[in-house]
Design a protein around this motif. Structure first.
Motif, PDB file in Angstrom:
ATOM      1  N   VAL A 184    -121.703  15.538 -19.702  1.00  0.00           N
ATOM      2  CA  VAL A 184    -120.261  16.221 -19.836  1.00  0.00           C
ATOM      3  C   VAL A 184    -119.184  15.779 -18.516  1.00  0.00           C
ATOM      4  N   ARG A 185    -119.802  15.908 -17.356  1.00  0.00           N
ATOM      5  CA  ARG A 185    -119.162  15.470 -16.226  1.00  0.00           C
ATOM      6  C   ARG A 185    -118.894  13.909 -16.189  1.00  0.00           C
ATOM      7  N   LYS A 186    -119.726  13.161 -16.925  1.00  0.00           N
ATOM      8  CA  LYS A 186    -119.553  11.631 -16.685  1.00  0.00           C
ATOM      9  C   LYS A 186    -118.409  11.372 -17.650  1.00  0.00           C
ATOM     10  N   TYR A 187    -118.607  11.969 -18.990  1.00  0.00           N
ATOM     11  CA  TYR A 187    -117.377  11.582 -19.837  1.00  0.00           C
ATOM     12  C   TYR A 187    -115.982  12.193 -19.324  1.00  0.00           C
ATOM     13  N   ILE A 188    -116.212  13.284 -18.741  1.00  0.00           N
ATOM     14  CA  ILE A 188    -114.687  13.807 -18.185  1.00  0.00           C
ATOM     15  C   ILE A 188    -114.210  12.968 -17.062  1.00  0.00           C
ATOM     16  N   ALA A 189    -114.995  12.222 -16.497  1.00  0.00           N
ATOM     17  CA  ALA A 189    -114.506  11.533 -15.276  1.00  0.00           C
ATOM     18  C   ALA A 189    -114.198  10.195 -15.785  1.00  0.00           C
ATOM     19  N   GLU A 190    -114.653   9.835 -16.766  1.00  0.00           N
ATOM     20  CA  GLU A 190    -114.313   8.474 -17.533  1.00  0.00           C
ATOM     21  C   GLU A 190    -113.020   8.762 -18.166  1.00  0.00           C
ATOM     22  N   ALA A 191    -112.838   9.645 -19.195  1.00  0.00           N
ATOM     23  CA  ALA A 191    -111.759  10.071 -19.651  1.00  0.00           C
ATOM     24  C   ALA A 191    -110.502  10.147 -18.700  1.00  0.00           C
ATOM     25  N   GLU A 192    -110.635  10.550 -17.693  1.00  0.00           N
ATOM     26  CA  GLU A 192    -109.750  10.709 -16.655  1.00  0.00           C
ATOM     27  C   GLU A 192    -109.130   9.303 -16.083  1.00  0.00           C
ATOM     28  N   TRP A 193    -110.373   8.209 -15.798  1.00  0.00           N
ATOM     29  CA  TRP A 193    -109.827   7.056 -15.530  1.00  0.00           C
ATOM     30  C   TRP A 193    -109.548   6.453 -16.510  1.00  0.00           C
ATOM     31  N   GLN A 194    -109.566   6.471 -17.862  1.00  0.00           N
ATOM     32  CA  GLN A 194    -108.934   5.838 -18.858  1.00  0.00           C
ATOM     33  C   GLN A 194    -107.520   6.165 -19.069  1.00  0.00           C
ATOM     34  N   ASP A 195    -107.345   7.716 -18.759  1.00  0.00           N
ATOM     35  CA  ASP A 195    -105.889   8.042 -18.594  1.00  0.00           C
ATOM     36  C   ASP A 195    -105.160   7.384 -17.837  1.00  0.00           C
ATOM     37  N   ASN A 196    -105.540   7.363 -16.635  1.00  0.00           N
ATOM     38  CA  ASN A 196    -105.065   6.416 -15.561  1.00  0.00           C
ATOM     39  C   ASN A 196    -104.596   5.032 -15.855  1.00  0.00           C
ATOM     40  N   GLU A 197    -105.558   4.542 -16.390  1.00  0.00           N
ATOM     41  CA  GLU A 197    -105.358   3.083 -16.788  1.00  0.00           C
ATOM     42  C   GLU A 197    -104.142   2.871 -17.774  1.00  0.00           C
ATOM     43  N   ALA A 198    -104.213   3.820 -18.681  1.00  0.00           N
ATOM     44  CA  ALA A 198    -103.397   3.954 -19.706  1.00  0.00           C
ATOM     45  C   ALA A 198    -102.026   4.091 -19.349  1.00  0.00           C
ATOM     46  N   MET A 199    -101.800   4.966 -18.227  1.00  0.00           N
ATOM     47  CA  MET A 199    -100.570   5.230 -17.556  1.00  0.00           C
ATOM     48  C   MET A 199     -99.995   3.979 -16.765  1.00  0.00           C
ATOM     49  N   ILE A 200    -101.112   3.232 -16.148  1.00  0.00           N
ATOM     50  CA  ILE A 200    -100.615   2.225 -15.284  1.00  0.00           C
ATOM     51  C   ILE A 200    -100.191   1.041 -16.073  1.00  0.00           C
ATOM     52  N   ARG A 201    -100.839   0.711 -17.564  1.00  0.00           N
ATOM     53  CA  ARG A 201    -100.282  -0.074 -18.410  1.00  0.00           C
ATOM     54  C   ARG A 201     -98.868   0.317 -19.094  1.00  0.00           C
ATOM     55  N   ARG A 202     -98.755   1.383 -19.457  1.00  0.00           N
ATOM     56  CA  ARG A 202     -97.620   1.795 -19.721  1.00  0.00           C
ATOM     57  C   ARG A 202     -96.201   1.577 -18.651  1.00  0.00           C
ATOM     58  N   ARG A 203     -96.557   1.733 -17.436  1.00  0.00           N
ATOM     59  CA  ARG A 203     -95.592   1.489 -16.499  1.00  0.00           C
ATOM     60  C   ARG A 203     -95.406  -0.103 -16.187  1.00  0.00           C
TER      61      ARG A 203
END
Length: 241
Positions: free
Chosen positions: A219-238
């Motif tokens: 669970v912790r691994k996937y939550i950490a990866e989800a947060e990383w993917q969210d940050n990557e998506a935000m950077i790409r949008r910017r």
């Protein structure tokens, strides 16, 4: 012969039942590269390992240095070849040991198998690697009767024979088994997986708390990866603006 032809030959030989299991296991070992990434394709070899944990221990001994082996001793070419073959053998295994004559995993048989494998590997200094590789195999366990992962015999064995190395083997094995995925933007897929593992952890936590601990590590691994993917998506949008 090409890969498809080899697979067809093995299907025919297995269906006829005219060749002994030990001989079929030897043939499967010769063609391990063909079946390396196909789970369930070396049934005879896995049956031999199920009945004889020393085969698994010997492969680990050939593939990895023991904790007491000299680190500055360069292996011979023959030893390097044996190590590569042993690694291929270990990677190809996917069936959980402890299977009875009806093909059902039994908790007591699985625990006996692990205990015996540990007894064999302890004197050679391979206990830690053994436990890790056992964890990798247990990562292939089926769902339990209650629909949660892993099946009840594996939960019991892990809970009774828990080690940090088994935990690491299971979490890495499960994570790698996911393979390549198609994704949308952000970490929605990882959050779904985190929710799934949390549900499985809740199903285990009363009777098998150590197994629940491993599932919550996922669970912790996937939550950490989800947060990383969210940050990557935000950077790409910017970057689009």
């Amino acid at each position: 012969m090409d890969r498809h032809s080899i697979e067809e030959v093995f299907k025919i030989l297995n269906s006829r039942g005219t060749i002994s299991r030990a001989r079929m296991a030897s043939l499967e070992f010769l063609y391990l590269e063909v079946f390396r990434f196909d789970t369930g394709r070396i049934p005879n070899l896995e049956a031999e390992v199920n009945d004889n944990p020393s085969l698994f221990c010997e492969a680990i001994r050939m593939a990895y240095r023991g904790k007491n082996d000299p680190k500055d001793l360069e292996p011979t070419d023959e030893q390097k070849t044996a190590a590569r073959n042993a690694n291929t053998f270990i990677d190809a295994l996917s069936s959980v040991p402890g299977v009875d004559e009806h093909g059902v995993i039994e908790a007591e048989k699985l625990k006996e198998w692990i205990i015996e494998a540990r007894r064999i590997s302890e004197p050679t200094g391979h206990r830690a690697m053994l436990d890790y590789q056992i964890g990798e195999i247990l990562a292939h366990a089926p769902l339990g009767e209650d629909g949660s992962w892993p099946c009840e015999p594996v939960r019991e064995a892990v809970n009774d024979l828990y080690s940090v190395e088994i935990e690491r083997g299971i979490t890495i094995g499960r994570y790698n088994a996911r393979g390549a995925t198609w994704r949308g933007e952000g970490g929605a897929q990882e959050r779904e997986l985190a929710d799934q593992y949390e549900g499985w952890a809740q199903a285990c936590e009363f009777d098998h708390p150590r197994m629940a601990k491993i599932l919550r590590e996922m669970v912790r691994k996937y939550i950490a990866e989800a947060e990383w993917q969210d940050n990557e998506a935000m950077i790409r949008r910017r970057m689009r603006y």
